[in-house]
Design a protein around this motif. Sequence first.
Motif, short mmCIF file in Angstrom:
data_model
loop_
_atom_site.label_atom_id
_atom_site.label_comp_id
_atom_site.label_asym_id
_atom_site.label_seq_id
_atom_site.Cartn_x
_atom_site.Cartn_y
_atom_site.Cartn_z
N ARG A 13 0.84 -1.21 0.00
CA ARG A 13 0.00 0.00 0.00
C ARG A 13 0.87 1.26 0.00
N ILE A 14 1.96 1.23 0.77
CA ILE A 14 2.90 2.36 0.80
C ILE A 14 3.56 2.52 -0.57
N ARG A 15 3.97 1.40 -1.17
CA ARG A 15 4.59 1.46 -2.50
C ARG A 15 3.64 2.11 -3.50
N TYR A 26 -7.07 -0.10 -8.75
CA TYR A 26 -7.12 -1.55 -8.57
C TYR A 26 -6.15 -1.99 -7.48
N GLY A 27 -4.95 -1.46 -7.49
CA GLY A 27 -3.94 -1.83 -6.49
C GLY A 27 -4.36 -1.43 -5.09
N ILE A 28 -4.90 -0.22 -4.97
CA ILE A 28 -5.35 0.26 -3.66
C ILE A 28 -6.49 -0.60 -3.15
N CYS A 31 -5.33 -3.94 -1.94
CA CYS A 31 -4.72 -3.85 -0.60
C CYS A 31 -5.80 -3.74 0.46
N TRP A 32 -6.77 -2.87 0.23
CA TRP A 32 -7.85 -2.70 1.20
C TRP A 32 -8.58 -4.02 1.46
N LYS A 33 -8.89 -4.71 0.38
CA LYS A 33 -9.61 -5.99 0.50
C LYS A 33 -8.82 -6.98 1.35
N GLN A 34 -7.53 -7.06 1.11
CA GLN A 34 -6.68 -7.98 1.87
C GLN A 34 -6.55 -7.55 3.33
#
Length: 119
Positions: A13-15, A26-28, A31-34
């Motif tokens: 998430r930081i990356r 999509y990436g964010i 991360c949120w889902k995980q």
Amino acid sequence: MNIEKFREIIKERIRISVECNDEWDYGIENCWKQEIEILTEDIPSSILFLQNDCTADEYSWISEVIEDIAEKTNNRDFIVCYKSLMTKYPEECSKYNIAGSIEYAEAALREEENDGKES
């Protein structure tokens, strides 16, 4: 709670925040889902994590998903524990408006409680 996996997700998430300027939805969302999945899998161990192992940085990133956690679990203890860390991490609270995130989470809990009373 799998703390190592949680920390890997926070690193990702930081990356995304740094490299993509938070413009990779999509990436964010992944991360949120995980994060939500890990934090809601075993609430008692997640509360222990918050109380004993959660860093200031991790605390601030959790604010992005605290409302979703409240909605998914309807667990007041988790939110109370998260809120109690405001005194431990005042800089993060000020910088990231964590109080606002907590207000939304508490509102989600009240909404769930009210829905249950109407049934």
